[in-house]
Design an enzyme around this catalytic site. Sequence first.
Site, short mmCIF file in Angstrom:
data_model
loop_
_atom_site.label_atom_id
_atom_site.label_comp_id
_atom_site.label_asym_id
_atom_site.label_seq_id
_atom_site.Cartn_x
_atom_site.Cartn_y
_atom_site.Cartn_z
N CYS A 90 36.71 49.68 34.43
CA CYS A 90 37.31 50.87 33.86
C CYS A 90 37.79 50.88 32.45
O CYS A 90 38.74 50.40 32.19
CB CYS A 90 38.48 51.27 34.85
SG CYS A 90 39.31 52.83 34.77
N CYS A 144 41.11 52.58 31.97
CA CYS A 144 42.33 52.23 32.24
C CYS A 144 42.44 50.85 31.26
O CYS A 144 43.64 50.50 30.85
CB CYS A 144 42.09 51.55 33.72
SG CYS A 144 41.46 52.38 34.93
N ASP A 145 41.48 50.12 30.87
CA ASP A 145 41.64 48.90 30.19
C ASP A 145 41.36 48.81 28.82
O ASP A 145 41.70 47.78 28.09
CB ASP A 145 40.90 47.70 31.10
CG ASP A 145 41.49 47.67 32.37
OD1 ASP A 145 42.50 47.77 32.60
OD2 ASP A 145 40.67 47.19 33.29
C1 LIG Z 1 39.31 46.88 38.25
C2 LIG Z 1 39.70 48.19 38.11
C3 LIG Z 1 40.88 48.53 37.59
C4 LIG Z 1 41.37 49.80 37.53
N1 LIG Z 1 42.66 50.09 36.87
C5 LIG Z 1 43.03 51.28 36.84
C6 LIG Z 1 44.39 51.43 36.13
O1 LIG Z 1 44.78 50.73 35.22
N2 LIG Z 1 44.80 52.54 35.97
C7 LIG Z 1 44.24 53.78 36.86
O2 LIG Z 1 44.73 54.77 36.97
N3 LIG Z 1 43.12 53.51 37.74
C8 LIG Z 1 42.48 52.40 37.69
N4 LIG Z 1 41.50 52.05 38.29
C9 LIG Z 1 40.93 52.99 39.33
C10 LIG Z 1 41.71 53.46 40.42
O3 LIG Z 1 41.85 52.14 41.27
C11 LIG Z 1 41.12 54.05 41.48
O4 LIG Z 1 40.80 55.58 40.97
C12 LIG Z 1 41.86 54.47 42.63
O5 LIG Z 1 42.03 53.34 43.28
C13 LIG Z 1 41.24 55.17 43.68
O6 LIG Z 1 41.99 55.56 44.77
P1 LIG Z 1 41.74 56.17 46.26
O7 LIG Z 1 43.04 55.93 46.91
O8 LIG Z 1 40.72 57.35 46.13
O9 LIG Z 1 40.50 54.86 46.70
P2 LIG Z 1 40.59 53.38 46.52
O10 LIG Z 1 41.54 52.80 45.86
O11 LIG Z 1 39.12 53.09 46.49
O12 LIG Z 1 40.84 52.97 48.17
C14 LIG Z 1 39.89 53.21 49.25
C15 LIG Z 1 40.53 52.81 50.43
O13 LIG Z 1 39.76 53.09 51.49
C16 LIG Z 1 39.43 52.17 52.43
N5 LIG Z 1 38.27 52.17 53.20
C17 LIG Z 1 37.11 52.20 52.86
N6 LIG Z 1 36.20 52.40 53.97
C18 LIG Z 1 36.89 52.38 55.04
C19 LIG Z 1 36.61 52.45 56.58
N7 LIG Z 1 35.70 52.41 56.79
N8 LIG Z 1 38.03 52.37 57.21
C20 LIG Z 1 39.29 52.34 56.66
N9 LIG Z 1 39.54 52.37 55.32
C21 LIG Z 1 38.35 52.43 54.55
C22 LIG Z 1 39.55 50.84 51.68
O14 LIG Z 1 39.97 49.85 52.33
C23 LIG Z 1 40.68 51.00 50.75
O15 LIG Z 1 41.89 50.89 51.05
C24 LIG Z 1 40.77 50.69 38.28
C25 LIG Z 1 39.66 50.68 38.97
C26 LIG Z 1 39.29 49.07 39.14
C27 LIG Z 1 37.99 48.87 39.78
#
Ligand SMILES: Cc1cc2nc3c(=O)[nH]c(=O)nc-3n(C[C@H](O)[C@H](O)[C@H](O)COP(=O)(O)OP(=O)(O)OC[C@H]3O[C@@H](n4cnc5c(N)ncnc54)[C@H](O)[C@@H]3O)c2cc1C
Length: 308
Positions: free
Chosen positions: A135, A138-139
């Site tokens: 990302c 983010c970084d």
């Molecule tokens: C390495 C990295 C660093 C990042 N750093 C930052 C940062 O510094 N700042 C920032 O704002 N954003 C950052 N991001 C982006 C941020 O993490 C995402 O935008 C955010 O987490 C999205 O949130 P979400 O809740 O939509 O999904 P996610 O965080 O992707 O969560 C998805 C959830 O769905 C669950 N799930 C999936 N399939 C199933 C299933 N079949 N049954 C039940 N549960 C399921 C998973 O277990 C998980 O808990 C980063 C991303 C990465 C990869």
Amino acid sequence: MSNTVHDVLIIGSGPAGYTAGIYAARADLKPIIFAGPQPGGQLTITTEVENFPGFPEGIQGPQLMDDMRKQVERFDAKVIFDVVSKVDFSQKPFRVWVNDTEYQSKSIIISTGASAMLLGREDETALMGHGVSACATCDGFFYRDQEIIVVGGGDSALEEASFLTKFASKVTIVHRRDEFRASKIMRERALANKKIEVAWDSVVEKIHDPEKKSVTGVTLKNVKTGELNELPVTGVFIAIGHKPNTDLFKGQLEMDEAGYIINKERTMTSVPGVFASGDVVDKIYRQAVTAAGMGCQAALDAERYLEG
Ligand SMILES: Cc1cc2nc3c(=O)[nH]c(=O)nc-3n(C[C@H](O)[C@H](O)[C@H](O)COP(=O)(O)OP(=O)(O)OC[C@H]3O[C@@H](n4cnc5c(N)ncnc54)[C@H](O)[C@@H]3O)c2cc1C
């Protein structure tokens, strides 16, 4: 199967799922949150998060997600640490299965996120959050005046590379072919940027140095000649795409060609009563705060739907 018909089931425990949980619980909807294969979501694989409001000194990703879980559990919400294996949205109440256990609900919030596609290498996993990132938004800030690489050749790789030149002194795009897949305008913009160089026909052979817990350089391999090349960089940005976690919902909800859920009216999907929030819908912003914001919207929309 129990006869209980819940008000709302939330699938996913990232920022979107937990925020939806906090709002649904405080609206007395007694949500159940299925944490899934990655409890806490994507932020659990990173280290410092410096752009989530409320933490002037930054916060570790896993800590932030643990705090969100504790916050949702303070209210009348239940987190189940299991993976949803099947859903049926064709009739009401909606049905959700965790292996053989069936849950029924009047509404559903999907927050299953998207997974950044990675190279799948051990050194990459070991150094994720310690110099390896998926990302740039983010970084990027951590790499002021440093030399880094971006792996990829599509629009987002080139966009990330251009963005990263704001901070880095030099950005080398590592691309396995001899031309970019990205659009003409992105190609021209990237190639005109004096801080950007391209390692054509190249792949990452090694990321150094997992033992030091930081990136000290990479070995690149030319796929045509087999030649190895050492680059002394401190950052590795992987930009080879994202995959929304929506296989479970195929054929039941409208999605775009990449598999992102299409919301029809605010956070409501093509099935009234089923809502979607966070990265599973949003391929533009992909941030924790935007995902959390959408989780809040989905819970408020679900609450209104249940009242109606
Ligand atoms: C390495 C990295 C660093 C990042 N750093 C930052 C940062 O510094 N700042 C920032 O704002 N954003 C950052 N991001 C982006 C941020 O993490 C995402 O935008 C955010 O987490 C999205 O949130 P979400 O809740 O939509 O999904 P996610 O965080 O992707 O969560 C998805 C959830 O769905 C669950 N799930 C999936 N399939 C199933 C299933 N079949 N049954 C039940 N549960 C399921 C998973 O277990 C998980 O808990 C980063 C991303 C990465 C990869």
